[in-house]
Design an enzyme around this catalytic site. Structure first.
Site, short mmCIF file in Angstrom:
data_model
loop_
_atom_site.label_atom_id
_atom_site.label_comp_id
_atom_site.label_asym_id
_atom_site.label_seq_id
_atom_site.Cartn_x
_atom_site.Cartn_y
_atom_site.Cartn_z
N PHE A 1 1.01 -1.09 0.23
CA PHE A 1 0.01 -0.21 0.25
C PHE A 1 0.98 1.35 0.07
CE2 PHE A 1 -2.44 3.76 1.57
CZ PHE A 1 -3.79 3.33 0.74
N ASP B 1 8.91 2.87 2.10
CA ASP B 1 8.26 3.69 2.11
C ASP B 1 7.48 3.70 4.15
OD1 ASP B 1 5.55 5.16 2.56
OD2 ASP B 1 4.73 4.20 0.68
N LYS C 1 1.71 10.75 7.39
CA LYS C 1 1.27 10.90 8.11
C LYS C 1 1.78 11.26 9.39
CE LYS C 1 -1.38 6.16 6.47
NZ LYS C 1 -0.86 5.53 5.43
C1 LIG Z 1 -1.21 5.69 4.14
C2 LIG Z 1 0.19 5.62 2.96
C3 LIG Z 1 0.08 5.82 2.15
C4 LIG Z 1 -0.37 6.97 1.43
O1 LIG Z 1 -0.36 8.48 2.28
P1 LIG Z 1 -1.28 9.33 1.87
O2 LIG Z 1 -1.21 10.66 3.30
O3 LIG Z 1 -3.13 8.77 1.83
O4 LIG Z 1 -1.93 9.66 0.61
C5 LIG Z 1 1.59 5.66 1.40
N1 LIG Z 1 2.34 4.40 1.90
C6 LIG Z 1 2.17 4.32 3.07
C7 LIG Z 1 3.22 2.88 4.00
C8 LIG Z 1 0.74 4.17 4.27
O5 LIG Z 1 0.68 3.62 5.49
#
Ligand SMILES: *Cc1c(COP(=O)(O)O)cnc(C)c1O
Length: 412
Positions: free
Chosen positions: A153, A238, A267
């Protein structure tokens, strides 16, 4: 003082059901929230429109690592609100250089590219890796490939859903962006086989959050690093959900002593106040971007930088990493006791857990609703997994209270 309710008898919502109905009528149905309508929050607790309190066991998917309205974060935001909030990148302002320096020093990196949402940070890292492949590695034009893991994700943009393996995230959104190869998460051989001279980067979550807090086998991330080194391929971690103290270290990769070439952060970087994201990493990689090639009106705005600086100050104390480590050990030991008693498996690290509900138990949605009834807010991911990610300011007693509720709901 007498408080009088002078709202009109009709029209203005007051009950949770009325607020939910309003959302249902006027907002796009791209989420299916629990029927809890939050009006106020502080620390690890939220209060709904009827005055009922709930323990937050989700933390906005780790956007609220420091809890709701942490006083130092709110103070930094308010101070900046009273000075300057937006300049655009057409001009300099007095917060950005400091934010970038402080974030680079905290993460042991050399250059910072500030953005807003997590998806934008991932998009930015993809663009940077592609440009690096053409200009530095020597990959022929338009031939660069990025290797990603199954069940990933990384966000919701068209390019990012192009390499999702979740049919709900992809269906009807094509045509998709080419240039991505999906390999099995945690499988070193599959990764090795996918790499060739056109590979620009490997993009991976050190722990897969949305997939259900999936921790790869020990040594996997070190092997990914070695494979990248052997093939002149960038490692992009990520850490949008796994980073910034969630797992008990600043970055989840730190547990294996692995360094990425680029990290995406988001986040919690915005302190739960506003969207703040960034790509941080090597100067020779991020340095490929030239004026006009990439940008964002709000990226690196003064308010975001002021809040981000306050987040960096909190993380620099190490206090939150330590809380996550200590409370996380307690959380995992308590949840571990439920295995065989309504729970099939518990995964995770630090104050972060994927609780797999045993067959025959409630599904994730029913369990989340039952937990809300018991005053604990948590959300399922997929059908059978509860994702537990309390704010790192939670106390041990509060943590126990939440785990007790989970035990009750899964029928332990
Ligand atoms: C939440 C998340 C994203 C996307 O972040 P948004 O601020 O919702 O666009 C990307 N990578 C990971 C691992 C995430 O948990």
């Amino acid at each position: 003082m007498t408080v009088t309710d002078d709202r009109p008898a009709t029209g203005a919502p007051s009950t949770a059901a009325e607020y939910v109905a309003l959302d249902e009528q006027w907002s796009t149905h791209n989420y299916h929230p629990l029927p809890v309508v939050i009006a106020h929050a502080e620390g690890a607790w939220v209060t709904d429109v009827a005055g009922r309190r709930y323990l937050d066991f989700l933390s906005g998917y780790s956007a609220l690592n420091f809890g709701h309205r942490h006083p130092e974060l709110v103070a930094a935001a308010v101070e900046q609100l009273n000075r300057v909030t937006l300049t655009s990148r057409a001009f300099h302002h007095d917060q950005m250089g400091l934010f970038c320096q402080e974030l680079a020093e905290l993460t042991g990196t050399e250059l910072v590219l500030p953005m807003n949402s997590g998806a934008e940070a991932v998009e930015s890292a993809i663009k940077v890796a592609r440009k690096w492949a053409y200009r530095v590695k020597g990959v022929p034009e338009d031939a660069a490939r990025i290797v990603v893991a199954g069940s990933n994700f990384h966000g919701r943009t068209t390019t990012i859903v192009s390499f999702s393996t979740d049919s709900t995230a992809r269906a009807d959104f094509g045509p998709f962006t080419p240039g991505f190869t999906v390999v099995k998460y945690g499988d070193v051989h599959d990764l090795e086989a996918a790499i060739d001279e056109h590979t620009a980067a490997v993009l991976v979550e050190p722990i897969q959050g949305e997939a259900g807090v999936v921790v790869p086998p020990l040594g996997y991330l070190r092997a990914v690093r070695r494979i990248c080194d052997d093939n002149n391929v960038l490692l992009i971690a990520d850490e949008i959900q796994s980073g910034l103290a969630r797992t008990g270290d600043l970055l989840a990769l730190d547990h294996e002593g692995v360094r990425a070439d680029l990290y995406t952060l988001g986040k919690a970087l915005g302190g739960g106040i506003m969207p703040v994201s960034a790509v941080v990493g090597r100067r020779d990689v991020l340095g490929v971007l030239r004026p006009g090639e990439h940008g964002s009106t709000f990226g690196g705005n003064p308010l975001a930088c002021a809040v981000g600086r306050a987040v960096v100050r909190l993380l620099a104390t190490g206090e939150f990493q330590e809380r996550s480590r200590e409370l996380g050990a307690h959380l995992h030991s308590r949840l571990g006791e439920l295995v065989g008693h309504g729970v099939a498996e518990v995964r995770g690290r630090g104050l972060w857990a994927g609780v797999e509900i045993a067959p025959g138990g409630p599904n994730g949605r029913v369990a989340s609703e039952a937990l809300a009834e018991l005053g604990v807010l948590c959300k399922e991911t997929h059908d059978t997994t509860l994702r537990v990610a309390p704010p790192l300011v939670i106390t041990r007693e509060e943590l126990d209270r939440g785990v007790d509720a989970i035990a009750e709901v899964v029928g332990a």
